[in-house]
Design an enzyme around this catalytic site. Structure first.
Site, PDB file in Angstrom:
ATOM      1  N   SER A 224       0.800  -1.231   0.000  1.00 37.88           N
ATOM      2  CA  SER A 224       0.000   0.000   0.000  1.00 37.88           C
ATOM      3  C   SER A 224       0.830   1.278   0.000  1.00 37.88           C
ATOM      4  CB  SER A 224      -0.968   0.009   1.197  1.00 37.88           C
ATOM      5  OG  SER A 224      -2.079  -0.814   0.931  1.00 37.88           O
TER       6      SER A 224
ATOM      7  N   LYS B 114       0.006   3.689  -2.714  1.00 34.60           N
ATOM      8  CA  LYS B 114      -1.001   4.749  -2.611  1.00 34.60           C
ATOM      9  C   LYS B 114      -0.383   6.130  -2.445  1.00 34.60           C
ATOM     10  CE  LYS B 114      -4.613   1.726  -0.729  1.00 34.60           C
ATOM     11  NZ  LYS B 114      -3.921   0.433  -0.578  1.00 34.60           N
TER      12      LYS B 114
ATOM     13  N   SER C 296      -6.824   3.406   3.675  1.00 34.85           N
ATOM     14  CA  SER C 296      -6.047   2.607   2.722  1.00 34.85           C
ATOM     15  C   SER C 296      -6.959   1.792   1.824  1.00 34.85           C
ATOM     16  CB  SER C 296      -5.066   1.680   3.461  1.00 34.85           C
ATOM     17  OG  SER C 296      -4.027   1.274   2.608  1.00 34.85           O
TER      18      SER C 296
END
Length: 389
Positions: free
Chosen positions: A61, A64, A126
């Site tokens: 993640s 992101k 997230s």
């Protein structure tokens, strides 16, 4: 006639007065229980500690961060607005099998949601579904958005990074490095500061589902951590990019491939505390400061002011500021005409003879050609100097 000369001038930069300077104890960087790590000073970009910094690893993640960066650039350019209303596609549906078991904002197919909410859902929760919805809104497809992400990665100098999707779920060629993540963290704070506060938001409620930010350091009172992003997949391990500010110093730490969520936080704290304890960033010269007035030729004045048109922050070990010297080296003859902002050499900062930073040395004032008589006199002066060596 050309008179080539390389000039070196040294000046001590004393920031604190002491009769006898205390010895500077420089400890080794801490041992970090992770596959790779980096500690970077935000202001200068200097690496203060590192371990396998360029090793390519799955970003999870942390991806992101780039999804957010690209969105911030699109918002800045006015191509999208936080007030845009987006209809959630089945690709961005929380029940999409491709997203099963991952972190989600819990979007429903066919529902309408503002881009501002998707931004929060992506950063705070997230949400992988939020990433897909953002990508489709900005670029028409997730593949198209990945192209934008890769373009910006190249623009920022992230040479070890390749993106295949907008959320970070494992993909065969999706890779990055701890060093690249530090570069990206710095770019997020520097280039889209109006959106960076999202990374300090501790919770967000959407569709009556309240979720907390996974960056546990936001609750740690011993550090002023205000971002940035966690990441985890079985392939990537546990990762965390964190940033904290103390006084005038901001640091960015990157820990990748830790064994647990608690471990990535503990190792990040270890790095940040090391940086704040043993380093400082000083700014010997401010933008527009004159460093030296140097003799010049063929101009309407005998000397020209040389200095810097930008601040000159330098990150050094604490206690070494009094030992730092500034030196400059000209890369060309100083002959009129000269224009303000023209680069004519380098300004170096050195400690014990070793370079710690350098900045362009520039002309601080316009200089026009002198009269024919003064130019003739300068010609003979230079001729004489060349004859006597």
């Amino acid at each position: 006639m050309t008179f080539i000369k390389r000039t070196l001038l040294s000046a001590s930069l004393v920031f604190s007065a002491a009769v006898t300077a205390a010895p500077v104890v420089i400890p080794n960087a801490p041992t970090v229980a992770a596959s790779s790590f980096v500690l970077m000073d935000y202001q200068t970009g200097q690496i203060l500690a590192e371990g396998s910094p360029h090793e390519q690893r799955a970003p999870a993640s942390l991806t992101k961060m780039m999804t957010s960066y690209v969105l911030g650039q699109e918002l800045k350019a006015g191509r999208v607005s936080l007030e845009d209303t987006i209809t959630v596609s089945e690709n961005a549906w929380a029940q999409n099998p491709k997203l099963a078991g991952s972190s989600l904002m819990w979007l429903k197919a066919g529902s309408q949601v503002k881009l501002s909410e998707l931004y929060q859902g992506m950063v705070v929760q997230s949400g992988n579904d939020a990433c897909v919805a953002i990508a489709e809104h900005v670029a028409g497809s997730e593949d198209g958005y990945a192209d934008l992400m890769n373009t910006w990665a190249r623009e920022l100098g992230m040479s070890a990074t390749i993106y295949e999707n907008a959320h970070g779920l494992d993909a065969p060629s999706q890779l990055t490095s701890a060093y690249d993540m530090a570069i990206l963290g710095r770019a997020l704070i520097r280039d889209i500061p109006e959106h960076y506060p999202l990374y300090s938001q501790k919770e967000f409620t959407y569709n009556k589902i309240r979720q907390h930010n996974r960056n546990g350091l936001l609750w740690d009172r011993s550090l002023a951590v205000d971002g940035i992003k966690t990441g985890h997949t079985n392939n990537a391990g546990y990762s965390l990019v964190a940033s904290a500010k103390r006084d005038d110093m901001r640091l960015i730490s990157v820990v990748m491939g830790a064994k647990s969520a608690k471990s990535r936080e503990a190792e990040s704290k270890k790095l940040l505390n090391y940086g704040f304890r043993f380093f400082e960033t000083v700014t010997p010269y401010k933008a527009g400061d004159t460093f030296v007035s140097q003799q010049m030729w063929y101009g309407d004045k005998p000397e020209v002011k040389l200095g810097v048109l930008e601040d000159t922050p330098v990150t050094i070990y604490r206690g070494q500021a009094a030992n730092m010297k500034a030196e400059f080296e000209l890369s060309q003859d100083l002959e009129a005409p000269l224009a303000r902002g023209q680069e004519v050499g380098k300004l170096y900062f050195r400690i014990d003879g070793k370079d710690v930073a350098s900045y362009p040395l520039t002309v601080l004032e316009d200089v026009q050609e002198g009269s024919w008589f003064s130019k003739l006199m300068d010609y003979f002066k230079l001729l004489f100097k060349s004859l006597i060596g």
